[in-house]
Structures are given as C-alpha cells and as structure tokens.
Write an enzyme that holds these catalytic residues in place. Sequence first.
Site, PDB file in Angstrom:
ATOM      1  CG  ASP A 261      -2.190   8.198   0.255  1.00  0.00           C
ATOM      2  OD1 ASP A 261      -2.190   9.157   1.036  1.00  0.00           O
ATOM      3  OD2 ASP A 261      -3.216   7.736  -0.246  1.00  0.00           O
TER       4      ASP A 261
ATOM      5  CG  ASP B 178      -3.776   8.387   4.961  1.00  0.00           C
ATOM      6  OD1 ASP B 178      -4.056   9.341   5.691  1.00  0.00           O
ATOM      7  OD2 ASP B 178      -3.416   8.469   3.787  1.00  0.00           O
TER       8      ASP B 178
END
Lengths: 1036, 333
Positions: free
Chosen positions: A730, A391
Amino acid sequence: MEFGKTRGRVTPQELNPSSGPKPKRVPKMVGRRKKEKVKRKKNKANIEELKKEVVMDDHKLTLEELSRRYSVDLTKGLRPEKAQEILDRDGPNTLTPPPTTPEWVKFCKQLFGGFSILLWTGAILCFVAYGIQTYFNEEPTKDNLYLGIVLAVVVFITGCFSYYQEAKSSKIMESFRSMVPQQALVIRGGEKMQINVQNVVVGDLVEVKGGDRIPADIRLISAQGCKVDNSSLTGESEPQSRFPHFTHENLLETRNICFFSTNCVEGTARGIVIATGDSTVMGRIASLTSGLAVGQTPIATEIKHFIHIITMVAVFLGVSFFGLSLMLGYSWLKAVIFLIGIIVANVPEGLLVTVTVCLTLTAKRMAKKNCLVKNLEAVETLGSTSIICSDKTGTLTQNRMTVAHLWFDKTTYEANTSEEQTVNTFAKDSDTWFILARIAGLCNRADFKPDQETLPIAKRATTGDASESALLKFIEQSYSSVKEMREKSPKVAEIPFNSTNKYQISIHLREDSSQTHVLLMKGAPERILAFCSSYLLNGQEYSMDEEMKEAFQNAYLELGGLGERVLGFCFLNLPNTFSKGFKFNTDEVNFPMENFCFVGLISMIDPPRPAVPEAVCKCRSAGIKVIMVTGDHPITAKAIAKGVGIISEGTETAEDTTAQLKVHVRQIDSRDVKAIVVHGSDLKDMSSVQLDEILRNYTEIVFARTSPQQKLIIVEGCQRQGNVVAATGDGVNDSPALKKADIGIAMGVTGSDVSKQAADMILLDDNFASIVTGVEEGRLIFDNLKKSIAYTLTSNIPEITPFLLFIILGIPLPLGTITILCIDLGTDMVPAISLAYESAESDIMKRAPRDPKNDKLVNYRLIGMAYGQIGMIQALAGFFTYFVILAENGFKPADLLGIRHDWENSYVNDLEDSYGQQWTFEQRKILEFTCQTGFFVSIVIVQWADLIICKTRRNSVFQQGMKNKILIFGILEETFLAAFLCYTPGMDMALRMYPLKIFWWLCAIPYSILIFIYDEVRKFAIRNHPGGWLERETYY
Amino acid sequence: MQRLGPSLWTWDSSWQQAPATSLPLGVQKILLGSAFTSKIKVVLNQGPKKEILVLLPLGVSSLLNLWVQLQGCLFLGTFPAFILLFYLVFYGFLTAMFTLTMWVMLQTVSDHTPKYQDRLATPGLMIRPKTENLDVIVNVSDTESWDQHVQKLNKFLEPYNDSIQAQKNDVCRPGRYYEQPDNGVLNYPKRACQFNRTQLGDCSGIGDPTHYGYSTGQPCVFIKMNRVINFYAGANQSMNVTCVGKRDEDAENLGSFVMFPANGNIDLMYFPYYGKKFHVNYTQPLVAVKFLNVTPNVEVNVECRINAANIATDDERDKFAGRVAFKLRINKT
C-alpha cells in the site's frame, strides 16, 4: 511480428506489460544505436544505485554543522533572495511524474499489440493478393479485398474495445487521486510565510504542525510532541514521535528526520529542508519505480507462443500447397494467390475478439469480487501466480489495534478480535476486571469523535493513538460507557505518556462521595511493576511476593511472544490529605509515586483479518507460496504469520527449535526446518545466491524489518527462481516491488496513489482473501481460454480444407470467404465466449500453479485435437453436405473432379451435369452458393458437438452437466443466426446465402454425434488411464 | 533390414511367415502381423536381433490397456510412430465413415432424374460456335480466324446429319410434346425425335463453299436452348427465337438476317427431355441465324431470346436465362 524482447531497457512502451510495437531496427544508424546502448547502461546503473539504501548523513550532524552546511540561520531561515536562487538551481519541489504514455500510443498498442499483429498480417496479405489480382487482371473477384477490409475492421474494433476497457479502469484510478494544492509554512529572513510546496528549497527553515503534510525531507531542529505517520513511506501504521536528537544510523529509522509527503499527526516541529523533489527519499523510490523494466505478462507470452504455432501451421500449409498447385499446373500468379489465400484462411478472425471479451468478462467478475484489474492481461497473471509476497499491515491484518488478551487474577483471558466483535467471553464478574476496566477507560486520552452513535463501536473513529483507541473501544464494548465513567470521575491531573517515562498517570475524583482521589497508571509492564508493592487478586489486595512476580514475568513473556503490545495497569487510592480541591502538580510531583497496587495486563495486536487464515490455507493447497514482507518487528511478524497460517501450525523456525531443544542453531539440520523469519538487516548482507537459497529451501518465509528496496530484491529473487510473483503493498515504499512483480496488487482503501499507479490490480477492500478469489478466477479463465481457443480453432479446418480441395481436385469452391467470415465472426462468437462462463472441472484451487514453461495456453496437443481430429470430422461433415446438395441437384461427386475450369468460366453457359442437363453460369453459381450455405450450416451443426465436448477437458459432459446457461444460449443463438442467414429474403443478394432444404440440415448430424462419441471415449480413456499414452498425446 | 524414413510404412519381407506391415522406428522396428496372425512383433535392431511377440488384445478396453503398456520402457522410443499409427487408424475410420455416408446418399439419388431442379426453372440459351468470350469475330480475308469456328461447327453438327438422325431417331408429329411416360414400368430407353441438318437450310453447311457463310462475311450462329429434364418448354404453345441488336446503333449495324428453321421456331416435339441415361440419342433442337449484311469493322452486340410462354427472359442477374448475348464483328478490308 515481434518474437523476442530486449530486457532491461527502459522505454515507456515497456513499462506497460502488453507487448508494444517492435522498436524499429535501422541498421544504418549505428551511431545512434551506440548512444542508446550507453544510455541503457547508464540507466541500468542508475537503477542499481537506486536499489541501494539511501546514504545521507544529515541526521548525524549537529545543529551547527547543519546550519553551516546549508548556510542557513536556524531561527531566521534563508534570505528570500537566496531561496529564489536555490529554487532556480534545483527546480521546484515536486516529483517528476512518471513519463505518461500519450493516449494515441496506448491506443496504437491496443491496435498493434499481441494477437492483432496476426490479423494485420492477414489483412495486408489480402490486400497484396487483391493488388496482384487487379494488376494482372486475374479473376476480378473482390473477395480478397473484402476479407482484408473485414480483418482490418475487426482488429480496429477490438482495439477500440480493449482501449476503452483499459481507459475505463484508468479513469477509476484517476478518481483516487486527490488534487489538493499543498501549502507549506516557511521562515525566510525571519518572517513566517505560507508558500506553495513546490517553492520550498533545500535549506529552508520550515515549520510543521499536526495535520500538515511534510513538504520535503526535513532534519528537525526543534519539536514539541511531534508525531508523524510514515505509513505511506514505510507501511508502518503507528505514528512515530519525532525530536531533534540523532537516534539511529539509518536515515529511515532515525527520529530526527521527517520525510516528504508523510503526515504530521500531532505536535509541532521546526526543521531544515535537506532534500526536495526527486532527491527526497520518496522521490528516489518513485523514480526507482518508473525506472524499472517490466517483463511480459504470462498471457502475452502465451499468445506469442500461440501466434508462433499458428504461423507455422499456416506457412507450412501455404508453402506445401503452393508447391502442389505449381505441380498441378497452375500459373505462378495463381499459386501465389493460393498461397496467400491459405495463409489468410489460417488466421482465426474471431479469436482476438473472443479472447478480449473473455478477459473482459473475467475482469468484470473480479471487479465484483473487489479486484479491480487495470490491465486486461493481468487477469490471467494472477492465475499463474506461484508466489505471493504480501504486506502485513492492512492486507493480512485489519490495520487497527485491538485488545487481544487480558491478564488479571493470575489468569490469561482472550478477547474477541474478530471484526464484528460481538461477544467477549471472560470473567466479567471478577472485581479485578472492574478495576482494570476503569483504569483502562479513565487513564486514557483517546475519545470517540462525535456523531457516531449509530455506528458499531468497532467501526467508530477515534482521536488519540492506536493502543489507547483500542482500549477505549474495548472498554466501551465489554464494560460500560466510557463517557459516563469519565463524567462520574472527572480527571483532575495527568502525566501524559512519553518515551522516557514509558507510563501515563491520571488522577481522578472517586466515584463514591468520599471526595478523595484515585491515581491511575498504565504503561510498560516492567515499569508499572516497579511502582507496585501489592497486587489485586479477585478484588482483594495482597502484598507483592515472588510468586506473583514470576507469574507476571511469565504472562508478560507469553503475551510479548505472541507479538502483542503489552500494557500494565495499577492504581493507588490517595489518602484523604488529597481530598477534593487539592492542587496536583504534575511537573513537580506532589503526590505519592510508590506502593501502587498492580491490577493486570492488557495486550493488543493488530489482528489478522478473519478471512485471511482460510485464504492462506487455500493458497497453500493451490500450491502458492505466501511470503510475508513487512517493516514490523520479527516477533510481531512471526506472531501474525502464525496467526494467519503463513507459518503453519506445527512448523517451527530454527530459533523455535533451538529454544525448545536447548541446542545451538548450528546443530539443527537446516533441511528439517521449513520456516524462517529473515530480518531486514540480515537480508542487507546477503548475496543474491544466499537469498535464492532461502527462497528455495524454506516453504514458509517471513521477512521482517525490511526496507522498501529489499522488498524489490525479494520479488526479484522469487522471479529468478522462475516464479510468477504477485506482490501486494500500500505504501509508496512498495511501489517498486509492485511494479517489478508480475502482478502488483495495490490496496484500494489505504493504498497511496503511487502504489496504485504502479500496480496492475487494486484490491478495493484491501483484503488478502480477495486475492485468492482473483487467483481462482485467473486459473479458471486460463482453462476456459484453452477451451475457447480449442473450440474456435477447430472450425479452421473445415474452413481451410474446402479451399485446398478446390485447388487440388478442381471441384467448385465448397466454402467461400463470406461464409467463413459468417462462421468466425458470427456463429462461432457467442459459443466461444460462453465457454468463459464454464465452471471449473475440478477444484482448481487444489492443484499446483501452472508451470509457465510447460503448460502452455496453446500446445501441439490442442492443435492436434482441434486440427487433426475434431476439425477433420467437421470438414467431412461439411463435404458430405456439399456433395449431397450437388448430387441432389444433378452433379454427382465423380463428375465434379476437375470441373473447376468450366465451372468458373462465366462464358460457359451450358455446362452439363451428370444427368445431361445444362446449366448457365449464374444457375450453377447459385447452386455453388447453396452448397456453401449448406457447408456453413453443417459447420454450425458440428460446432454444437464441438462446443459440448470443449466444455470439459477431462470430465465427461455427463459429469460436468449443462449448467452453463450462456452456453445453451450460445448453441441456440448460433443455430438461429444460421437459420436467419440462410432463410432471410435478400440474403441471396447481401451475403449470397441461399435457403436450404430441411434435409440438408440433417446431413451433418451423424458427424456431430461421431464427434461427441469420439471425444467421450477419448476422455474416458484419459480418466481411466491417467498418465497414459492417450493423455500425453491428446490432453491439452 | 533396410531402414526407411521414420514415418514410412513398408512391406517387410524378412518376416517370412506372413506379409507384415513394418514401422521403422529409428533403431527399433515394429512389425505388425497381418490380420490373421493378430500379433505385433517387435524387433529390436540393437545388438543381437531379438524378437518380442506381443499379443494383440481384443476388444476396446484391452485396446486401452495397450496404450498403457505402450508407455513401458519397451516403447519409449517409439512415440512419433505411434501417434502416426493412431492417426492412421483414426483417418482410416473417418474415411470409412465418409465413404459409408456417401454410399448411402448415392443410393438415394435416382439415376434418371435429379431430386431437385428448382435452380433450372428457366433454361439458358447458348450459341455455337462457342468462343472464349462469346464474341464471333470473322476476318473475311484471314481464313485462319474463322477456320476454327468452322471446324467446331462441323463437329457440332455431325450428329445432326440426316443419315444419322434417320438411323437413330423417330419422325415425330410436330406441334406436340413427344411424351414417353413410364406408366409404372420403366420405359427405357426413350426415343428421340429427328432434327435433320437439312432443316438448317443455308446454315446446314452441307455442300457449302462459303463455310457457314464465314468466308463471305455472312456468318451463321447457332442458338440452342439448355436441356432440362422433364421441362415442357412453351407450355403447349409454339415458341421461337428472335434476335435483335442490343442498342439502337447495334440494330442498325446488325442489318438483316434469316433464321432456320423459318421464323426461329423450336418445335414442341423435342420436349420433354428425359435425361442423358434414358434419352440416349436425344437431339437438341437448334435455331440457326445467318447474318446477311452486318456493317463490317464494327462490333455489334446481338441478343437472342426465346419467346415461350413458360420461359422468363428478364432475369436481372442471369443474363443467359432464356436469352443469349454475344458480339459479332466482321472485319473486311
């Protein structure tokens, strides 16, 4: 034993990567199987469907259509009865929790999974042998019974241990979960009421305000300054404004939909609920996650492979000696007992414990380095990882906007973006800078939250949006206290930022006593420039010219090209007519809005974490491809990718090259281009073949503007290439990818609960660099496990051969079951575990990731080394000691052959030795057990050498050194334990071990030295002839 | 050239100069020259026969070079065979090492006394006739049931025949040890004392129509003490063997018995024992017990022990240390 695994089928067991018990195969129940098959198909279809983008059209409807579709009054809401009806029909507005495995199933999985199966098989065989013996009243020895019990106890205790370990980490997991009951404000029958979120139904008219959690998927019908934080869904940290207008075809992009479980940051809004519970976008992702089939962890595969090898060796030995003992004239019954005995003797009793403890130790070590491992087996997975899909926000970057560049006086200045932000170096003495700083500080709605004076400025919490906070902090840090500044020049009027104006104006009283006002403005640079007729250069005002405009354009493009968000700043000193007390009207502007003076630009970025570039570089040298997958804009994504080295310096994407060479994209040889930025919308149209091609051909890949489902597709694409994939994330949107990846890594600080649930590992500090240390640990433990296993397996040969020779040569049994257990579960244990503390032989981060197909944990070379070479030397050492003890007590080797029959007969109490002395049964049994003790001690002594040679696989021990203190402790411990077992009074009764003469300890030493020398020579040859024959045959 | 299994070694006669070890490797064949030629000859069986001579390098480092050479294309197909060769050499070496250490060890072991005798502190007792479970079962009417015992006893007692004893052994002075110390020079062979069969009286079986009493239900059981080298049994005091019924009812059922030599005495002159090799004609002293009126058709547990000053008979674990227990059953119809 389970050797194959059906993929694609979703059962709760398979959601856990550790191999569960085999599904029962009952051939009779064809009907049921068929049903299962159908179900399986359906399930698969569902998942495919879930993977597709969400298709909804509620956001395109006009309000009237919306009202009609949900038959709801847009001001009064649903009638309460109607709401109740819908609630009964649709069920409560909650996510179906993923099917949790009951504790006992988890426990059983620990008890019967993987390696345990081998030991259970051994235990059962022991009981069978004991059963046969008692049934036919053959040799009423209880050895087999005891062995069976010990095996069962070992598996049971180890099972409990690893269950406890995993339960502990899942407890940490649970502490993350916040269990606050949520309320929602709905309007039903024209009345506002607070109800529990789970009672919200489709069609409800709900009202949300800043600070609320969105109770369901909502189509807005009215909004006042509403902003939502979609980070838990999309990962984008920037709050987004929401209003009733339809702005984008894509449901996820359009501005008139708020999503379930995201947060409303500020403002208020009203809307109609269009989906609840599992049918919400969030719900779909959650069910996609729990519906995904997960493959085995690499280590589980390795252990399975290991069990294959061990089983093959055991069965081969067992069957061949079964035949041999029949040929030697033993009865069938005896031969069967021998067969079982040999198979069981091949089971390395201590290995299960060793492997579990080694993995646990590493898990602990990783937890110290901020990698919390949820599943023990995942410890090693990270080491085999060949692709990391990371990410951007929060993992690679600091997840906070920071001022990166300033442009004034026609010069670009760089601001310090490191996390500490100690010194800022740029022209602080320029007058332009003072003015720029004042505008940035005053024309700013952000403020520090109270009571944070002790914290460093960068760490303080602020109110207001990210870019304003960034400016606030920057000014506070590099100029002066914003608070004082604001006190000196109070704000008298303000036009807040909105997306149509794209600027913000505030009017302040001037600091000097002139009682006049100054108008400060910031906003999108091109908008700001349009207002200006002059500009500042070194504090002097000049009228705007073409040169300046061009300089501005260049600067704007340059900063924009870095992926930074650029803001322009200008001001206007209002004339005296607007002196103190003038009523400024911001709705109907009653002050000049032209001929401003342009000051400069400030650009901001969410800067990469400081340790990340180094970590990415380490990954690269470790042969791990880092792929960035983000929802951000391609430009920002590329800038960050370049910043952290995912796109390395000097590498250019096709677009870069075209821009430079001014040629068309097609004209560039795609083979020369190593980097690519893939846009999510392009990815959507790609076939899996095309995706595979991209993943194969480009070494540096960035995916931008991706949707949650696409992340999953990317992970799957990587896995199709045979890679072991780690994925970080996340948001909830990441959880399917986390689950699907071989190892899913969730963020401990910013991560959502769902992502933590789906992940195998949690980064407690959200830092990408921690992954790298995790990789290092994972690789190290794989190497060290190899060493541990080599060490443990070696002693298998001196344990089996006594039994074999007992059968073939008819000599008294040189090593008994109890002594074998003393070795496997006693003396070998600590040394084997101590190898887990061994440091790496070479830089493990400089070699390519392990090839899961060819680089096995246990291969035939390891078995060849352990069994064929070192083990054989060890066996000889044991036999030597055995013969020495017997000979010195009166039984010379030649007289032992075939003595077994009389020796084992308890009624023969005058057995003659080589000197004519006669022995009672008990006397010679004591002698036999003394020999077994001697054999045992010899194994301990040759295991010293084995431990030292197992420290390294290629290097000499002299290169590696003896720095591993635990290993030295291990050697001492096994020696003392052996001495303890040998000399403690009462051991003759308890374990039938007898004191040895000191000389008998020394018998094995020549063999110990031989092992050491042999292996040093072997390693020397391997080092000096890399790729040579010896390496190919013996390097494990 | 005949092809054997890929893992078999064979003498190949086709290479005439010297006997050579050959290693068939599928289509290729490696001939290892005998030691004095120190050449490896590789024969490729494919196509026309070619012979390639490889000089066997000397020294370890050049041996390592050999391994490197082996990966050349010439040896590519020969892998499994070479790992076999490797293991052959390796195990050959190990065997040599083991043999060497064993040889060294055996050199240190003395021929006449074992190094350690601490396990034999208490000599065991044993009975004759030796039966499978130490139970002497006599069916008086069934000759076959005891005939094997009698045969065994006949054989066992043969060396005790007076004629043989007189011919081989000395008449010693009773009541004292017959010591034959080496005194610096090997006193070899050692002489043994006579134990004449006639000393066993009614149990000697000489001219005995009752076959050691087995045919009449009054069987003789012979008790002997295990030989232990250099053991001075009795510690210079006289010793004897006594037998009792194990439990009270056994004692009742046992009835009376007589012992030969009288009182179950074992004389000191039969000690010490000097070992099989030196004490060639050593005759183990015996005590015969003749059970006169054992209650028939009942199993009687008999325990005999030696009463000697330096022989403990109460070892918990070793039921045969200084004692012997056996079952006696006389079946009469």
